[in-house]
Design an enzyme around this catalytic site. Structure first.
Site, short mmCIF file in Angstrom:
data_model
loop_
_atom_site.label_atom_id
_atom_site.label_comp_id
_atom_site.label_asym_id
_atom_site.label_seq_id
_atom_site.Cartn_x
_atom_site.Cartn_y
_atom_site.Cartn_z
N TYR A 628 -42.01 65.86 50.05
CA TYR A 628 -42.37 67.01 50.88
C TYR A 628 -43.88 67.11 50.98
O TYR A 628 -44.58 66.75 50.04
CB TYR A 628 -41.97 68.33 50.22
CG TYR A 628 -40.58 68.51 49.73
CD1 TYR A 628 -40.17 67.99 48.52
CD2 TYR A 628 -39.69 69.29 50.46
CE1 TYR A 628 -38.88 68.21 48.05
CE2 TYR A 628 -38.40 69.52 49.99
CZ TYR A 628 -38.01 68.98 48.79
OH TYR A 628 -36.75 69.21 48.33
N HIS A 708 -37.28 76.13 53.65
CA HIS A 708 -38.31 76.86 52.89
C HIS A 708 -39.18 77.69 53.82
O HIS A 708 -40.39 77.71 53.70
CB HIS A 708 -39.18 75.86 52.12
CG HIS A 708 -38.45 75.12 51.04
ND1 HIS A 708 -38.94 73.99 50.44
CD2 HIS A 708 -37.25 75.35 50.47
CE1 HIS A 708 -38.08 73.56 49.53
NE2 HIS A 708 -37.04 74.37 49.53
N ASN A 751 -41.22 74.37 45.75
CA ASN A 751 -40.16 75.13 46.42
C ASN A 751 -40.46 76.62 46.24
O ASN A 751 -40.90 77.04 45.17
CB ASN A 751 -38.79 74.80 45.81
CG ASN A 751 -38.57 73.31 45.69
OD1 ASN A 751 -39.37 72.64 45.04
ND2 ASN A 751 -37.53 72.79 46.28
#
Ligand SMILES: Cc1cc2nc3c(=O)[nH]c(=O)nc-3n(C[C@H](O)[C@H](O)[C@H](O)COP(=O)(O)OP(=O)(O)OC[C@H]3O[C@@H](n4cnc5c(N)ncnc54)[C@H](O)[C@@H]3O)c2cc1C
Ligand SMILES: *[C@@H]1O[C@H](CO)[C@@H](O)[C@H](O)[C@H]1NC(C)=O
Ligand SMILES: *[C@@H]1O[C@H](CO)[C@@H](O)[C@H](O)[C@H]1NC(C)=O
Ligand SMILES: *[C@@H]1O[C@H](CO)[C@@H](O)[C@H](O)[C@H]1NC(C)=O
Ligand SMILES: *[C@@H]1O[C@H](CO)[C@@H](O)[C@H](O)[C@H]1NC(C)=O
Ligand SMILES: *[C@@H]1O[C@H](CO)[C@@H](O)[C@H](O)[C@H]1NC(C)=O
Ligand SMILES: *[C@@H]1O[C@H](CO)[C@@H](O)[C@H](O)[C@H]1NC(C)=O
Ligand SMILES: CC(=O)N[C@H]1CO[C@H](CO)[C@@H](O)[C@@H]1O
Length: 774
Positions: A628, A708, A751
């Site tokens: 990510y 997210h 996260n």
């Protein structure tokens, strides 16, 4: 020919339906159907079943109709609500005829002829004119399929529709191939109310005299919602909080603790056992622990045939149940670092001292990187392999939440908000302390459509539950306040439906006949609701290695788990099932040519969501590294609602900025830079036939989604660039606040739930401290 949007949207984005079927009478045939009119393409779908029978010639048939504007080049119906593994009906107009077929798909590929016994008969009520084709058909043998499944005509189900504005390859051939649909959607249907005693008359071409007014289903819905229900006097509350996700639960707990009279409203129902949930795996019935309790069932959330927990009116994954996202997420949990709350990422100066709030969160909800109650770690092969790789790249191993500020060249065991071998989160902690308070009221299955306001003053909320107030209206006290915690998509929609947001979204509400009435245009408040949206772009790399146990790709955990692991978990909440799939996380910082430092995060887990390899590989040995890009990222997009009122992504937020893409590619290259140093480690997706650049270029944006979402109702200094001020009060209002992911101005390093929960602690404190309230 690939059905890529269903491939990507069904397993990864979740079911998305904004509508439920209602009863309507077709004006030309007089037949009464249960169905919907999709407001975007204006296609009507209707179904009617013979009187309930468990056997006999007619027990597996129905009469259906599709009324489609001629722009509809073909229409598909999936009777089980999914493309793969249920009976599909496909039809189109060819000249003055309807061409139709029953089809079947084993995956997200071109459906082929159904080989079971199902018979479609076009009924005489069918018409084709200059503007519409209107197909009325009998479908025999259609509710039971040759794979043993079917639709249960005594209860509720989901139907999917597919629409295309591109003609099939050979319109005269019922089994013609065609390109993937250009749109699709879902609706809920209560089959138990879709039976008619007139069935034989309908087959004989006798619709009888319509007994209800001949209006379309969407109009029927409009007129019923606002007028029904007994008049009850409503209790006013100091604070009404909408949405029991992490933001709403934490706000409700802290504000009720302070002695205020608080009402928390949640549209969904129970989740974990503690909340009254009862969705229990067949092997866990003795424990009563639900799908949401048992960490090892996380991956099964994405493969279940009845995923009632996803919001059906949001086109990306969102949890609509007690706990919101925290009841269905992977539970990865990172204590915030100072950078997550710095002015560099858009927080007001007054928010930078997050430490007191973060430590309140940590003491209520500690993290663990060894969730099994015996303290052991399980299924750690992928950890061991990737730690070898990363050590060779100059990384060091740390206990991640012991040093939240270390996010460069570090890796460690994945940390979770599991407690006692079960899902913990705000539901197991904050909600439990709020519930016994006499001044706290919690209502589930209550949908808030909008806040009711007089200009800048919020008077209360409009719900769909007329037992809570007259026509569902619940007031706040004279100095009372409303807090929206519906999540990025949920809160944005409530704002639009309250006349708050960009004009185009408010006009979308205005033109939707089933949306609530807006305040007069003079009271509209123009704020950038839905703008500035961020979500981590994430790219999966899939590998194999002989040491890996891919855990059967988590496919059997719900119905046929490994017996020893199931028994161990039931006995003591220990073992593989006490943890979710992630095993290792890592971070690395990258300087960008534009001067911004960006962070890359990696998450490692056994198994893989999808692979694309031209070479043979051993699926029992697969594992995934998801990479990510987080803090420092410059890409932003836009979310909003579509014509049907569904929460949706309007402009993709992933890799819009060129330097974001450059840095993410660099991070991917770095992760695999020393693959040969680990014997027998093979990357299978992308495989040797594809470069990382080609792989990223071809990556479907919808699968880059990380769920997210932040910054859609961002905090900031003015109404021109933000939705809430430094007290999380919505600009232009006296008493409307937001406490959820939407206020977070920039993606956190990891996260997001840790940052969202710390922010909720801080927001609750600021709301309580703000003068003028109850
Ligand atoms: C599949 C998935 C996996 C994830 N994995 C992780 C992870 O491992 N770690 C992590 O940190 N984050 C993860 N996330 C993200 C995280 O769960 C979310 O960021 C977080 O839950 C957002 O919190 P929230 O309070 O903003 O909203 P939500 O959690 O979305 O909660 C909103 C609540 O409001 C309710 N609601 C909405 N509208 C209304 C209305 N009109 N009336 C009444 N009620 C309403 C909803 O039903 C829901 O319960 C994941 C998310 C998903 C979907
Ligand atoms: C064409 O068919 C549609 C669908 O049955 C119907 O609503 C419409 O009135 C028809 N148009 C004309 C001109 O008859
Ligand atoms: C209100 O909406 C919720 C969520 O869709 C639903 O579960 C509930 O049954 C509805 N209540 C009423 C009274 O219709
Ligand atoms: C709305 O507010 C105005 C002034 O702020 C006030 O005069 C009016 O009475 C209010 N209306 C209602 C219905 O509360
Ligand atoms: C695949 O891997 C499993 C487990 O490592 C092994 O038992 C099996 O023999 C392998 N199959 C092949 C075809 O190599
Ligand atoms: C790699 O595979 C070969 C056979 O394919 C095997 O002999 C060797 O032991 C393996 N090495 C490791 C470290 O697994
Ligand atoms: C699979 O990979 C090949 C190259 O190896 C590529 O051409 C193809 O487009 C990929 N398929 C998908 C669905 O991404
Ligand atoms: C108004 C009211 O009832 N306040 C109570 C709310 O609950 C807390 C904790 O139980 C009490 O301290 C308040 O007195």
């Amino acid at each position: 020919m690939l059905f890529r949007s269903l491939l990507t949207l069904l397993p990864f984005v979740g079911l998305a339906f904004s509508q439920s079927a209602s009863t309507f009478t077709d004006p030309t045939s007089g037949f009464q159907f249960t169905g919907i009119t999709d407001p975007v393409h204006e296609v009507t779908y209707g179904f009617t079943f013979p009187p309930l029978a468990t056997s006999g010639a007619q027990s597996t048939e129905f009469i259906g109709e599709i009324v489609a504007p001629v722009a509809s080049k073909w229409i598909g119906i999936a009777l089980g609500g999914a493309m793969a593994g249920d009976l599909l009906l496909v039809a189109w107009a060819n000249g003055n005829q309807i061409v139709s077929s029953t089809r079947w798909a084993t995956g997200y590929v071109q459906p082929t002829a159904y080989t079971g016994t199902a018979t479609l008969t076009t009924l005489p009520e069918t018409t084709i004119n200059a503007t519409h084709w209107h197909w009325v058909f009998r479908c025999q043998g259609c509710t039971q399929w040759n794979n043993g499944n079917g639709i249960d005509v005594t209860s509720e189900g989901v139907i999917a529709w597919a629409f295309s504005n591109v003609a099939v390859d050979d319109p005269s051939d019922p089994q013609s191939t065609f390109s993937e649909h250009t749109d699709f959607g879902f609706f809920g249907i209560d089959y138990s109310t879709a039976h008619t005693s007139n069935y034989q008359n309908y087959l004989a071409g006798n619709g009888g005299t319509p007994t209800t007014s001949p209006t379309g289903p969407s109009h029927t819905t409009t007129t019923t919602t606002t007028t029904t229900g007994p008049t009850v006097s409503a209790t006013p509350y100091d604070y009404i909080i909408v949405g029991a996700g992490p933001g709403g639960i934490i706000a409700a707990d802290r504000i009720s603790q302070a002695g205020k009279k608080v009402l928390l409203l949640e549209r969904g129902g129970p989740s974990t056992q503690e909340t009254g949930g009862n969705y229990v795996a067949p092997w866990a019935t003795s424990s009563g622990l639900t799908k949401f309790d048992i960490p090892g069932l996380f991956e099964s959330l994405f493969t279940d045939s009845n995923p009632f927990w996803w919001c059906k009116d949001i086109t990306v994954f969102a949890g609509c149940l007690v706990g919101g996202g925290t009841s269905v997420n992977g539970a990865l949990y990172w204590y915030p670092n100072d950078g997550d709350f710095s002015t560099n990422v858009g927080w007001p100066q007054s928010w930078t001292n997050h430490a007191p709030y973060t430590s309140m969160l940590e003491s209520r909800l500690p993290s663990t990187d060894h969730p099994s109650t015996d303290g052991q770690r399980y299924l750690e092969q992928s950890f061991n392999l990737v730690s070898q790789l990363l050590s060779g790249q100059g990384y060091r191993q740390i206990t991640i939440n012991d040093s939240p500020d270390s996010k460069d060249h570090v890796f460690g065991y994945s940390a979770f908000d599991f407690l006692n071998g079960k899902r913990g989160g705000p539901v197991a902690t904050y909600l439990q302390t709020a519930l016994p308070r006499p001044n706290f009221t919690f209502k589930t299955n209550v949908m808030v459509s909008n806040v009711v306001r007089n200009g800048s003053q919020i008077l209360g909320v409009q719900t769909n539950d007329s037992t809570l107030g007259p026509n569902g209206f619940i007031p706040v006290t004279a100095k009372g306040r409303v807090i929206l915690s519906g999540g990025a998509f949920g809160t944005s929609r409530i704002l639009y439906q309250s006349g708050i947001g960009p004009t185009d979204m408010l006009q979308t509400v205005q033109s939707n006949p089933s949306a609530p009435a807006l305040p007069p245009q003079a009271q509209w408040i123009n704020l950038p609701v839905g703008m500035n949206a961020q979500d981590n772009p994430s790219i999966n790399l899939v590998f194999t290695h002989p040491s890996i146990d891919a855990y059967d790709n988590w496919a059997d955990v719900w119905s046929d788990p490994r017996p020893a692991d199931a028994a161990q978990y039931l006995a003591s909440q220990s073992g593989v099932f006490a943890g979710a799939s992630p095993k290792l996380n890592f971070w690395r910082a990258y300087g960008g040519s534009d001067g911004f430092t960006r962070y890359a995060q990696g998450t490692v887990r056994p198994g893989a969501a999808s692979t694309n390899s031209s070479l043979p590989f051993n699926a029992t040995q697969m594992f995934t590294i998801t990479v990510y890009l987080s803090t420092g990222i410059q890409s932003r997009g836009r979310i909003g609602i579509d014509a049907a009122g569904r929460g949706t992504v309007l402009t993709n937020p992933w890799l819009v900025n060129a330097e974001d893409k450059t840095v993410l590619l660099q991070a991917l290259h770095d992760v695999v830079s020393n693959l040969p140093s680990v014997a027998n480690l093979t990357m299978i997706t992308p495989d040797v036939t594809q470069t990382l650049e080609e792989y990223v270029d071809l990556y479907d944006p919808a699968t880059m989604n990380s769920n997210h979402w932040v910054s859609t109702t961002t905090i900031g200094s003015s109404a021109s660039n933000a939705v809430v001020d430094q007290n999380v009060k919505v600009f232009g209002t006296n008493n409307l606040f937001i406490v959820d992911a939407g206020i977070v101005p920039h993606l956190p390093t990891g996260n997001p739930q840790g940052v969202i929960m710390s922010a909720a602690e801080q927001a609750a404190a600021k709301i309580l401290a703000l003068a003028g309230g109850p």
